[in-house]
Each structure stands twice: as structure tokens, then as C-alpha cells.
Scaffold this motif. Structure first.
Motif, PDB file in Angstrom:
ATOM      1  N   LYS A  96      -2.708   4.279  -1.046  1.00 24.38           N
ATOM      2  CA  LYS A  96      -2.932   3.172  -0.112  1.00 24.38           C
ATOM      3  C   LYS A  96      -3.850   2.151  -0.763  1.00 24.38           C
ATOM      4  CE  LYS A  96      -4.582   5.814   3.171  1.00 24.38           C
ATOM      5  NZ  LYS A  96      -5.129   6.251   4.487  1.00 24.38           N
ATOM      6  N   PRO A  97      -3.749   0.876  -0.373  1.00 24.20           N
ATOM      7  CA  PRO A  97      -4.704  -0.109  -0.877  1.00 24.20           C
ATOM      8  C   PRO A  97      -6.123   0.274  -0.468  1.00 24.20           C
ATOM      9  CG  PRO A  97      -2.856  -1.196   0.188  1.00 24.20           C
ATOM     10  CD  PRO A  97      -2.737   0.262   0.504  1.00 24.20           C
ATOM     11  N   SER A  98      -7.091  -0.072  -1.308  1.00 20.21           N
ATOM     12  CA  SER A  98      -8.481   0.202  -0.949  1.00 20.21           C
ATOM     13  C   SER A  98      -8.890  -0.676   0.233  1.00 20.21           C
ATOM     14  CB  SER A  98      -9.400  -0.059  -2.143  1.00 20.21           C
ATOM     15  OG  SER A  98      -9.307  -1.404  -2.555  1.00 20.21           O
ATOM     16  N   TYR A  99      -9.892  -0.216   0.953  1.00 18.87           N
ATOM     17  CA  TYR A  99     -10.421  -0.949   2.115  1.00 18.87           C
ATOM     18  C   TYR A  99      -9.365  -1.126   3.206  1.00 18.87           C
ATOM     19  CZ  TYR A  99     -13.795  -2.036  -1.520  1.00 18.87           C
ATOM     20  OH  TYR A  99     -14.679  -1.936  -2.553  1.00 18.87           O
ATOM     21  N   TYR A 100      -8.478  -0.149   3.345  1.00 15.49           N
ATOM     22  CA  TYR A 100      -7.519  -0.215   4.459  1.00 15.49           C
ATOM     23  C   TYR A 100      -8.213   0.274   5.724  1.00 15.49           C
ATOM     24  CZ  TYR A 100      -3.970   1.301   7.718  1.00 15.49           C
ATOM     25  OH  TYR A 100      -3.236   1.503   8.864  1.00 15.49           O
ATOM     26  N   PRO A 101      -8.455  -0.611   6.716  1.00 14.44           N
ATOM     27  CA  PRO A 101      -9.144  -0.184   7.935  1.00 14.44           C
ATOM     28  C   PRO A 101      -8.191   0.389   8.988  1.00 14.44           C
ATOM     29  CG  PRO A 101      -8.953  -2.573   7.888  1.00 14.44           C
ATOM     30  CD  PRO A 101      -8.263  -2.064   6.648  1.00 14.44           C
ATOM     31  N   MET A 110       1.868   2.053   2.071  1.00 14.28           N
ATOM     32  CA  MET A 110       1.531   3.283   1.359  1.00 14.28           C
ATOM     33  C   MET A 110       2.713   3.718   0.495  1.00 14.28           C
ATOM     34  SD  MET A 110       0.012   6.926   2.792  1.00 14.28           S
ATOM     35  CE  MET A 110       1.302   7.192   4.031  1.00 14.28           C
ATOM     36  N   LEU A 111       2.395   4.129  -0.732  1.00 15.85           N
ATOM     37  CA  LEU A 111       3.390   4.690  -1.640  1.00 15.85           C
ATOM     38  C   LEU A 111       3.237   6.201  -1.671  1.00 15.85           C
ATOM     39  CD1 LEU A 111       3.259   2.140  -4.567  1.00 15.85           C
ATOM     40  CD2 LEU A 111       5.366   2.903  -3.457  1.00 15.85           C
ATOM     41  N   LEU A 112       4.364   6.894  -1.596  1.00 16.23           N
ATOM     42  CA  LEU A 112       4.388   8.350  -1.666  1.00 16.23           C
ATOM     43  C   LEU A 112       5.078   8.759  -2.959  1.00 16.23           C
ATOM     44  CD1 LEU A 112       5.495   9.138   2.008  1.00 16.23           C
ATOM     45  CD2 LEU A 112       3.160   9.045   1.099  1.00 16.23           C
ATOM     46  N   LYS A 113       4.328   9.443  -3.839  1.00 16.65           N
ATOM     47  CA  LYS A 113       4.903   9.925  -5.103  1.00 16.65           C
ATOM     48  C   LYS A 113       5.563  11.276  -4.841  1.00 16.65           C
ATOM     49  CE  LYS A 113       5.698  10.486  -9.522  1.00 16.65           C
ATOM     50  NZ  LYS A 113       4.657  11.021 -10.399  1.00 16.65           N
ATOM     51  N   LEU A 114       6.852  11.377  -5.125  1.00 17.65           N
ATOM     52  CA  LEU A 114       7.581  12.611  -4.897  1.00 17.65           C
ATOM     53  C   LEU A 114       7.249  13.636  -5.975  1.00 17.65           C
ATOM     54  CD1 LEU A 114      11.106  11.171  -3.982  1.00 17.65           C
ATOM     55  CD2 LEU A 114       9.104  11.508  -2.507  1.00 17.65           C
ATOM     56  N   PRO A 247       2.513  -6.682  -7.333  1.00 18.41           N
ATOM     57  CA  PRO A 247       1.747  -6.229  -8.506  1.00 18.41           C
ATOM     58  C   PRO A 247       1.135  -4.843  -8.308  1.00 18.41           C
ATOM     59  CG  PRO A 247       1.265  -8.519  -8.011  1.00 18.41           C
ATOM     60  CD  PRO A 247       2.060  -8.002  -6.848  1.00 18.41           C
ATOM     61  N   TRP A 248       0.583  -4.597  -7.108  1.00 19.54           N
ATOM     62  CA  TRP A 248       0.012  -3.281  -6.800  1.00 19.54           C
ATOM     63  C   TRP A 248       1.080  -2.193  -6.858  1.00 19.54           C
ATOM     64  CZ3 TRP A 248       0.835  -0.158  -2.347  1.00 19.54           C
ATOM     65  CH2 TRP A 248      -0.068   0.909  -2.187  1.00 19.54           C
ATOM     66  N   ILE A 249       2.234  -2.454  -6.269  1.00 25.11           N
ATOM     67  CA  ILE A 249       3.331  -1.488  -6.285  1.00 25.11           C
ATOM     68  C   ILE A 249       3.763  -1.194  -7.718  1.00 25.11           C
ATOM     69  CG2 ILE A 249       5.759  -1.132  -5.678  1.00 25.11           C
ATOM     70  CD1 ILE A 249       5.208  -2.769  -3.114  1.00 25.11           C
ATOM     71  N   GLN A 250       3.934  -2.231  -8.506  1.00 30.95           N
ATOM     72  CA  GLN A 250       4.423  -2.053  -9.866  1.00 30.95           C
ATOM     73  C   GLN A 250       3.441  -1.257 -10.723  1.00 30.95           C
ATOM     74  OE1 GLN A 250       7.648  -3.058 -10.661  1.00 30.95           O
ATOM     75  NE2 GLN A 250       7.179  -1.563 -12.250  1.00 30.95           N
ATOM     76  N   ARG A 251       2.145  -1.487 -10.547  1.00 35.00           N
ATOM     77  CA  ARG A 251       1.150  -0.731 -11.316  1.00 35.00           C
ATOM     78  C   ARG A 251       1.255   0.757 -11.023  1.00 35.00           C
ATOM     79  NH1 ARG A 251      -2.472  -5.093 -10.037  1.00 35.00           N
ATOM     80  NH2 ARG A 251      -3.383  -3.854  -8.349  1.00 35.00           N
ATOM     81  N   ILE A 252       1.416   1.086  -9.759  1.00 34.80           N
ATOM     82  CA  ILE A 252       1.497   2.502  -9.391  1.00 34.80           C
ATOM     83  C   ILE A 252       2.804   3.125  -9.888  1.00 34.80           C
ATOM     84  CG2 ILE A 252       1.580   4.127  -7.462  1.00 34.80           C
ATOM     85  CD1 ILE A 252      -0.301   2.212  -5.980  1.00 34.80           C
ATOM     86  N   LEU A 253       3.903   2.394  -9.755  1.00 34.64           N
ATOM     87  CA  LEU A 253       5.171   2.908 -10.273  1.00 34.64           C
ATOM     88  C   LEU A 253       5.113   3.131 -11.782  1.00 34.64           C
ATOM     89  CD1 LEU A 253       6.231   2.318  -7.426  1.00 34.64           C
ATOM     90  CD2 LEU A 253       8.248   1.294  -8.456  1.00 34.64           C
ATOM     91  N   ASN A 254       4.282   2.351 -12.445  1.00 34.84           N
ATOM     92  CA  ASN A 254       4.140   2.479 -13.908  1.00 34.84           C
ATOM     93  C   ASN A 254       3.138   3.550 -14.313  1.00 34.84           C
ATOM     94  OD1 ASN A 254       6.022   0.476 -14.384  1.00 34.84           O
ATOM     95  ND2 ASN A 254       4.497  -1.152 -14.576  1.00 34.84           N
ATOM     96  N   GLY A 255       2.563   4.243 -13.317  1.00 32.76           N
ATOM     97  CA  GLY A 255       1.694   5.374 -13.638  1.00 32.76           C
ATOM     98  C   GLY A 255       0.225   5.149 -13.427  1.00 32.76           C
ATOM     99  N   ALA A 256      -0.182   3.989 -12.900  1.00 32.70           N
ATOM    100  CA  ALA A 256      -1.599   3.727 -12.675  1.00 32.70           C
ATOM    101  C   ALA A 256      -2.119   4.552 -11.496  1.00 32.70           C
ATOM    102  CB  ALA A 256      -1.822   2.242 -12.406  1.00 32.70           C
ATOM    103  N   ASN A 257      -3.430   4.683 -11.428  1.00 27.31           N
ATOM    104  CA  ASN A 257      -4.051   5.328 -10.281  1.00 27.31           C
ATOM    105  C   ASN A 257      -3.912   4.450  -9.045  1.00 27.31           C
ATOM    106  OD1 ASN A 257      -4.926   7.610 -11.719  1.00 27.31           O
ATOM    107  ND2 ASN A 257      -6.742   6.506 -12.436  1.00 27.31           N
ATOM    108  N   CYS A 258      -4.236   4.994  -7.888  1.00 26.80           N
ATOM    109  CA  CYS A 258      -4.136   4.246  -6.637  1.00 26.80           C
ATOM    110  C   CYS A 258      -5.340   3.326  -6.492  1.00 26.80           C
ATOM    111  CB  CYS A 258      -4.079   5.195  -5.439  1.00 26.80           C
ATOM    112  SG  CYS A 258      -2.722   6.366  -5.505  1.00 26.80           S
ATOM    113  N   TYR A 259      -5.132   2.061  -6.683  1.00 32.50           N
ATOM    114  CA  TYR A 259      -6.199   1.093  -6.512  1.00 32.50           C
ATOM    115  C   TYR A 259      -5.582  -0.273  -6.266  1.00 32.50           C
ATOM    116  CZ  TYR A 259      -5.117  -0.164 -11.350  1.00 32.50           C
ATOM    117  OH  TYR A 259      -4.478  -0.550 -12.490  1.00 32.50           O
ATOM    118  N   ASP A 260      -6.375  -1.247  -5.817  1.00 34.99           N
ATOM    119  CA  ASP A 260      -5.923  -2.599  -5.580  1.00 34.99           C
ATOM    120  C   ASP A 260      -5.667  -3.314  -6.897  1.00 34.99           C
ATOM    121  OD1 ASP A 260      -7.666  -3.250  -2.517  1.00 34.99           O
ATOM    122  OD2 ASP A 260      -5.537  -3.053  -2.890  1.00 34.99           O
TER     123      ASP A 260
END
Length: 260
Positions: A96-101, A110-114, A247-260
Motif C-alpha cells: 500500500k502507499p505510505s501514509y494511507y489513512p 493496494m498491490l497483492l504479490k501472488l 510509477p509506484w505500480i511499476q516500481r513494485i512490479l519491477n521488484g522494489a519494496n513497498c514505498y511511495d
């Protein structure tokens, strides 16, 4: 412990059907062979949210769909009574993006990694996302799908349903929401129409021209009124604008940690 899990499942069942399930109002059963990207997000076999496959190993859904306990997704079926080990996949990571209230303040994504890659085939396909930031024209015809009730105080359904909705002008939407609208959202359905989603359609996609552009986030009754009301017209339904998070989605799909 058994009694504790029974209570949890009862709560999740209510959550899935009234807050994070998928209620489609004045829609129809999804035809066989359609909407092959749809996912049921489940906790211990209980449906709690919709979602949609965007790659071989990622499902996109709403951040407020995050729930305690082990999460699975079900792919490859329109009927939640037809679920087996072959189409139920464990979730390895939730992002999830950081600071999600909360959903009313935006960032409801939210992205779910299978835990394993799925084989894209006749009954399972990924849906494309926008290539860049988009600005949809008023009255653009789109659709939203999910599982659950089809009328106020009605019975939940197990077969996937779908309904057509139209994009609502953002200024009109802001006016109807009296400046309570968060940033980075799309409005469609639920206003000047009898069609839309209701309490429970969370996490499902808003699809325009074959592209997933939004994620079901909230509507008026869901946010400000404890009594679910699926009788439209009301105020516009609100979706997270996926294009604002590419950009956030693509970073995570490319293997980055969950962050903004």
C-alpha cells in the motif's frame, strides 16, 4: 481458538458482503468467457473484496481491503461456489502507499504479490493499465463488476455481475461531494442513474475501452451512513485513479519494496 476463528469468519463474511464484497446494482450476470481478469480477494475462504489481475503475479485492489489473517485470491471462475486449490493462490506480499489513512482520504490502492505466477490461458487473463496519466471525458461509457448483493437489503450472489456506468464530470462530482472528495479519483455511476456499485464492490476495476482505469473505493452511503442504501441516484461513486499511481505500480512490479 476454533470459536475465535468462527467469529472472525462471520465478521469477514459480513464485511465481504456489506463493506468489501462486490454489489452491482441493476447489472447482469457476466457472460462466460468475459472479464477473465476478475479476482476474488478472500481470507480463509471468505470473499472480502474484488480485485483484478494485472500481470502473471500481481493483483490490484483497494487499500481498505487489507484484512488480518492469510489472504488468498481466486482467479478463473465467475462462480464463487466453484473454487478449488487450482484457482486459489496465496498472497506473498501486500503493498500500500505510505501514509494511507482511509478510503475517504485517497491513496486507496493496494498491490497483492501472488505466491506463484499464474498461467495466462482461456479462463485467466491480465487486464492492461493506462500507459500514462489519463483524463476521461464526461459520459465515457465504462463498466464495473463484482460479487454480492444486487439491491438494498437483498441476498448476496455468488456469480459475477457487471454493469455499465458513465464517467461524471469532475467538477460536478466535487460539487455533489461538497469538497469532501480526495485527490486522484474518478467519478462514475451512482448519480443521475439507477446503476453503479454499492457497499461491498470495493477493489473491483472500473474498465473503459478494455483498460482498467479505476479501483472501486467508496460512495456516499458507505462513507457517511452506516445503513447501506443501494437505491440510486445519489451522489457519484468514487474510484481511485490508477493512472496517478503508475510509477509506484511499476516500481513494485519491477521488484522494489513497498514505498511511495
Amino acid at each position: 481458538m476454533d470459536d475465535l476463528w468462527k467469529c472472525l469468519l462471520i465478521v469477514l463474511a459480513c464485511l465481504g458482503r456489506k463493506a468489501c464484497g462486490s454489489e452491482i446494482i441493476n447489472g447482469e450476470k457476466a457472460p462466460d468467457g468475459s472479464l477473465l481478469y476478475m479476482a476474488s480477494v478472500q481470507v480463509r475462504g471468505v470473499h472480502v473484496c474484488g480485485g483484478f489481475l494485472i500481470s502473471e503475479d500481481f493483483v490490484l485492489t483497494a487499500a481498505h481491503c487489507d484484512a488480518p489473517g492469510p489472504i488468498h485470491v481466486v482467479l478463473g471462475t465467475h462462480n464463487l461456489k466453484r473454487v478449488d486449490d487450482g484457482n486459489m493462490i496465496k498472497i506473498e506480499k501486500r503493498c500500500k502507499p505510505s501514509y494511507y489513512p482511509s478510503r475517504g482520504y485517497g491513496k486507496d490502492i493496494m498491490l497483492l504479490k501472488l505466491s506463484r505466477k499464474v498461467q495466462l490461458k482461456n479462463n485467466v487473463q491480465a487486464i492492461p493499465l493506462p500507459c500514462s496519466e489519463i483524463h476521461l471525458n464526461e459520459n465515457t461509457k465504462c463498466r464495473v463488476a463484482g460479487w454480492g448483493k444486487i439491491k438494498t437489503d437483498g441476498e448476496a450472489v455468488d456469480e459475477l455481475r457487471v454493469v455499465d456506468v458513465a464517467i461524471i464530470n469532475h467538477q460536478v462530482c466535487e460539487g455533489k461531494w461538497s469538497d469532501n472528495l480526495p485527490a486522484n479519483v474518478i467519478c462514475a455511476g451512482g448519480y443521475n442513474t439507477s446503476k453503479g456499485f454499492c457497499q461491498g464492490d470495493s477493489g473491483g476495476p472500473l474498465v473503459c475501452n478494455g483498460v482498467a482505469v479505476g479501483i472501486v473505493s467508496f460512495n456516499y452511503k458507505e462513507t457517511f451512513n452506516k445503513n447501506a442504501n443501494c437505491d440510486y441516484p445519489d451522489v457519484p461513486n468514487v474510484y481511485t485513479d490508477i493512472s496517478k499511481y503508475l510509477p509506484w505500480i511499476q516500481r513494485i512490479l519491477n521488484g522494489a519494496n513497498c514505498y511511495d
